[in-house]
Design an enzyme around this catalytic site. Structure first.
Site, PDB file in Angstrom:
ATOM      1  N   ALA A   1      44.020  36.683  23.334  1.00 38.18           N
ATOM      2  CA  ALA A   1      45.432  36.369  23.521  1.00 38.18           C
ATOM      3  C   ALA A   1      45.850  35.091  22.793  1.00 38.18           C
ATOM      4  CB  ALA A   1      45.758  36.274  25.007  1.00 38.18           C
ATOM      5  N   THR A   2      44.933  34.135  22.678  1.00 40.16           N
ATOM      6  CA  THR A   2      45.281  32.894  21.971  1.00 40.16           C
ATOM      7  C   THR A   2      45.654  33.208  20.519  1.00 40.16           C
ATOM      8  OG1 THR A   2      43.782  31.635  23.377  1.00 40.16           O
ATOM      9  CG2 THR A   2      44.439  30.601  21.310  1.00 40.16           C
TER      10      THR A   2
ATOM     11  N   GLN B   1      47.838  38.482  31.414  1.00 37.38           N
ATOM     12  CA  GLN B   1      47.574  38.680  32.841  1.00 37.38           C
ATOM     13  C   GLN B   1      48.151  39.983  33.386  1.00 37.38           C
ATOM     14  OE1 GLN B   1      45.624  37.085  34.913  1.00 37.38           O
ATOM     15  NE2 GLN B   1      45.104  35.370  33.593  1.00 37.38           N
TER      16      GLN B   1
ATOM     17  N   ALA C   1      41.195  41.373  26.100  1.00 36.79           N
ATOM     18  CA  ALA C   1      40.322  42.323  26.794  1.00 36.79           C
ATOM     19  C   ALA C   1      39.590  41.699  27.979  1.00 36.79           C
ATOM     20  CB  ALA C   1      39.311  42.917  25.817  1.00 36.79           C
ATOM     21  N   HIS C   2      39.236  40.402  27.872  1.00 35.53           N
ATOM     22  CA  HIS C   2      38.359  39.846  28.920  1.00 35.53           C
ATOM     23  C   HIS C   2      39.082  39.537  30.230  1.00 35.53           C
ATOM     24  CE1 HIS C   2      39.010  35.355  28.848  1.00 35.53           C
ATOM     25  NE2 HIS C   2      39.509  35.622  27.665  1.00 35.53           N
TER      26      HIS C   2
ATOM     27  N   THR D   1      35.892  41.589   8.888  1.00 31.43           N
ATOM     28  CA  THR D   1      35.430  42.907   9.314  1.00 31.43           C
ATOM     29  C   THR D   1      35.854  43.166  10.754  1.00 31.43           C
ATOM     30  OG1 THR D   1      33.570  42.735   7.821  1.00 31.43           O
ATOM     31  CG2 THR D   1      33.382  44.369   9.589  1.00 31.43           C
TER      32      THR D   1
ATOM     33  N   CYS E   1      41.593  26.333  32.496  1.00 32.06           N
ATOM     34  CA  CYS E   1      41.706  25.676  31.201  1.00 32.06           C
ATOM     35  C   CYS E   1      41.888  24.182  31.361  1.00 32.06           C
ATOM     36  CB  CYS E   1      42.887  26.226  30.429  1.00 32.06           C
ATOM     37  SG  CYS E   1      42.940  28.002  30.471  1.00 32.06           S
TER      38      CYS E   1
HETATM   39  C1  LIG Z   1      43.510  33.941  29.408  1.00 27.07           C
HETATM   40  C2  LIG Z   1      44.876  33.796  28.905  1.00 27.07           C
HETATM   41  C3  LIG Z   1      45.126  33.503  27.553  1.00 27.07           C
HETATM   42  C4  LIG Z   1      44.015  33.269  26.570  1.00 27.07           C
HETATM   43  O1  LIG Z   1      43.376  34.457  26.267  1.00 27.07           O
HETATM   44  P1  LIG Z   1      42.074  34.497  25.310  1.00 27.07           P
HETATM   45  O2  LIG Z   1      41.867  35.936  25.081  1.00 27.07           O
HETATM   46  O3  LIG Z   1      40.993  33.842  26.075  1.00 27.07           O
HETATM   47  O4  LIG Z   1      42.434  33.758  24.064  1.00 27.07           O
HETATM   48  C5  LIG Z   1      46.427  33.413  27.149  1.00 27.07           C
HETATM   49  N1  LIG Z   1      47.438  33.602  27.999  1.00 27.07           N
HETATM   50  C6  LIG Z   1      47.252  33.880  29.307  1.00 27.07           C
HETATM   51  C7  LIG Z   1      48.414  34.104  30.190  1.00 27.07           C
HETATM   52  C8  LIG Z   1      45.961  33.981  29.793  1.00 27.07           C
HETATM   53  O5  LIG Z   1      45.763  34.251  31.089  1.00 27.07           O
END
Ligand SMILES: *Cc1c(COP(=O)(O)O)cnc(C)c1O
Length: 373
Positions: free
Chosen positions: A69-70, A179, A200-201, A239, A323
């Protein structure tokens, strides 16, 4: 160890482990290669791309795989604004004060490139209302970025309403859905979303893979985040991580079912009732209509530092947010909803996995009771 930090990262689901194992054994070819195995990889990658698109009512050509997401947020804001000659003439963006920290860091980069940024404050319940977003808009607003579900409070922003206002004013709308994916219905058309970020995580998939949705991607000029050999429509070189993508696909397919089972347990209410009967002084932050896997608890009469210290081998808990918990600053989300430094320090973000049990909650409430000031 009891894991109460699923909002920071969700444990890998069994189905995802199986998919990853298979993929690490078999998905070694490069999906850009022009041979049988390469084409097989491409088929796997494009199948997951299609599933993500279906899940949010978009087209597969509008989905780019990222590292999470970052990176998706970077593409959503930086690549779009800096790459488009028309858009980059507009020099103003609107974001909320309760975004994930990476959004502020991207905004600072834009400020260095001549942009100005307006921060929209949430109401006392942690919601960004559409009216305040509208007030922050200007003639030269290029983009609005408001997260779907907040990662510290679990609150759900009215993004369909905000999307409508953006649409009416011809302003691009981005939403960070890290989220909310698989926990809320997402329809990018019905919600007027132009760009959306996923990871995904947060749904039991592997770390290091995510996606960004960009409406009409093929018609846009974007500045690549990684200049490379043309992968992912030239926006994200390197890749393509086929094994991780295969894990992402398995998470997308299985997480919703687990989450439905979790919702039936009513764990959030169980915790609140337990706290009430135990006589602990507590405040639940946010409004009533939150996602049930997150609860932000302020415990004014509890020594939260002692609680965390004494139980550090037993509970994985976040003070404020994961964080920022190693930082000295109070959480920007908690201060934005009006908590002072002391109350922010006495706030726990508890986030559940789908497997959480009532007896784990009993144990937590017991530990909280014992850490009374
Ligand atoms: C965890 C999170 C991110 C960061 O996601 P990553 O995949 O670890 O870069 C960004 N925004 C929100 C709202 C998150 O909960």
């Amino acid at each position: 160890m009891i894991y109460f930090d699923s909002a920071a990262s969700y444990p890998i689901l069994p189905e995802v482990k199986t998919a990853l194992r298979n993929a690490f054994d078999n998905c070694f070819a490069n999906s850009s290669s022009n041979h049988f195995l390469g084409e097989q990889m491409l088929a796997i990658v494009d199948d997951v791309r299609e599933k993500i698109a279906d899940h949010i009512s978009a087209y597969p050509s509008e989905i780019i795989f990222t590292s999470g997401a970052t990176e998706s947020n970077n593409i959503a804001i930086k690549s779009i604004l800096l790459g488009d000659t028309e858009l980059s003439k507009k020099k103003h963006i609107v974001v909320s004060a309760i975004e994930h920290k990476c959004i502020f860091s991207i905004c600072n980069h834009l400020k260095n490139n001549g942009f100005s940024v307006s921060l929209v404050k949430p109401n006392d319940f942690g919601i960004i209302d559409a009216e305040s977003v509208k007030k922050a808009m200007r003639e030269d607003t290029a983009l609005v970025s408001i997260m779907h579900v907040n990662n510290e409070l679990g609150t759900i922003n009215p993004i369909a309403e905000i999307g409508q206002i953006c649409f009416d004013n011809r302003i691009l709308f981005h939403s960070d859905a890290a989220q909310s994916l698989c926990k809320q219905v997402i329809n990018v058309d019905a919600m007027n979303i132009d760009i959306m970020s996923f990871s995904a995580h947060k749904i039991g998939g592997p770390k290091g893979i995510g996606a960004v949705y960009i409406r009409d991607l093929r018609k846009r000029e974007l500045q690549p985040v990684i200049h490379g050999a043309g992968q992912e429509q030239g926006i994200r070189g390197g890749t393509v991580a086929a094994p991780l993508i295969s894990g992402f696909g398995a998470a997308l397919a299985t997480f919703p079912n687990y989450y439905e089972g979790f919702k039936k347990k009513n764990i959030r209410n169980y915790l609140i009732e337990k706290l009430q009967t135990s006589g602990v002084n507590f405040i639940v932050n946010g409004n009533e209509d939150v996602l049930p896997h997150i609860i932000s608890l302020t415990l004014p009469k509890t020594n939260t530092s002692l609680l965390l210290q004494k139980n550090s081998q037993r509970f994985c808990l976040a003070q404020g947010s994961a964080c920022s918990s190693r930082e000295i600053e109070a959480s920007h989300v908690l201060t934005a909803i009006g908590l002072n430094r002391e109350l922010a320090d006495r706030t726990l973000r508890i986030s559940f996995t789908n497997e959480v049990t009532y007896s784990e909650i009993d144990e937590l409430v017991n530990a909280i009771t014992k850490a009374a000031l």
